[in-house]
Structure formats: structure tokens, C-alpha cells
Design an enzyme around this catalytic site. Sequence first.
Site, short mmCIF file in Angstrom:
data_model
loop_
_atom_site.label_atom_id
_atom_site.label_comp_id
_atom_site.label_asym_id
_atom_site.label_seq_id
_atom_site.Cartn_x
_atom_site.Cartn_y
_atom_site.Cartn_z
N HIS A 67 19.28 -29.46 15.42
CA HIS A 67 20.58 -28.85 15.13
C HIS A 67 21.64 -29.36 16.10
O HIS A 67 22.73 -29.78 15.69
CB HIS A 67 20.44 -27.33 15.24
CG HIS A 67 21.70 -26.58 15.00
ND1 HIS A 67 21.96 -25.92 13.83
CD2 HIS A 67 22.79 -26.38 15.79
CE1 HIS A 67 23.16 -25.35 13.90
NE2 HIS A 67 23.68 -25.61 15.09
N GLU A 68 21.32 -29.33 17.39
CA GLU A 68 22.29 -29.78 18.39
C GLU A 68 22.54 -31.28 18.31
O GLU A 68 23.65 -31.75 18.54
CB GLU A 68 21.84 -29.37 19.79
CG GLU A 68 21.73 -27.87 20.00
CD GLU A 68 22.98 -27.11 19.62
OE1 GLU A 68 24.09 -27.61 19.86
OE2 GLU A 68 22.85 -25.99 19.10
N HIS A 71 25.20 -31.98 15.74
CA HIS A 71 26.54 -31.85 16.31
C HIS A 71 26.90 -33.10 17.12
O HIS A 71 27.99 -33.66 16.99
CB HIS A 71 26.62 -30.64 17.25
CG HIS A 71 26.60 -29.31 16.57
ND1 HIS A 71 27.56 -28.91 15.67
CD2 HIS A 71 25.73 -28.27 16.68
CE1 HIS A 71 27.29 -27.69 15.26
NE2 HIS A 71 26.18 -27.28 15.85
#
Length: 151
Positions: A67-68, A71
Site C-alpha cells: 500500500h505504501e 503511494h
Amino acid sequence: MNQDELQVLVEKISRDCFGLPFQHQAVFNNRLRTTGGRYHLNSHNLDFNPKILETFGTGEFLGVIKHELCHYHLHLLGKGFQHKDKEFKWLLAEVGGSRFVKSLNEKAKPVKKRILYQCQGCSQFIYRQRKVNTQKYVCGQCKGKLTHIEI
């Protein structure tokens, strides 16, 4: 898992899942309370909550890393990196990252107090969160009198 092992793991996931290198720093941050990780826009570093790994294991933690990294890579490529953007949602689904992390709070939301009333005219049950003045208020359907029922 220590900081060096975390750095190696994030670099490996970045190469394997995204095909792009991770060239910044990944660290554990014990001060994170309600989130699994954080991406810093200015420094491009990643912070991770170590309690996620301890509580839920590596499966959930790998989802947070992906998820990170979504980003991270989308921001560096100049594409939509926010949760609301199509590119972010598409890439997250493509790599199998987690959209949300499970709650670390043992005390989940408290159960709301519910007060039960019954109409004497039509026998309809009415649930409320606050007490109702039964001398003043009546049933909305038949205008019958309300009585409080203990649950």
C-alpha cells in the site's frame, strides 16, 4: 525484524511487485497509533507501524508495505497517488496490497445504547438512542401512545 531487514524487505517487494527500485529509507515508527504505515511526500521515506507485524503477522504487514509503495511509486511518477485516485486504486489491486489495515484497538467502537418503545395502538417497535418524553411524543404512524420497554 529490525530496521535493516525491513529496508531489505521493502526493496525486494518494490523490485518484485512494481519492477521499480526503492531508493529511500523505510523505518519502523512506534508512534504510529491508528495507521499501518505512512508515506512522507517531502523526503519520500516510509514509516511502518511495528504493532501490525506483531499483532497480525507477515501477511497483513506485506499488504501495508505494498500500500505504501503504491503511494511512493505513483508520486514519483507524477500520477495520482491519493486514495481517491483511479491510478492508486488500480495499482493497489494489481499488486495485491491492502486498502485498509485491521484495527489495533482492543476496544472497538462501544455498543450504542438503544432504548425500545412500543406503540399501544399499532404495536410497532421504535428504537431510539435517547429517551423520549412519552407524555409529549406519540407514534408517527397511528398517533398511539408510546410505552417504554426494558431490554
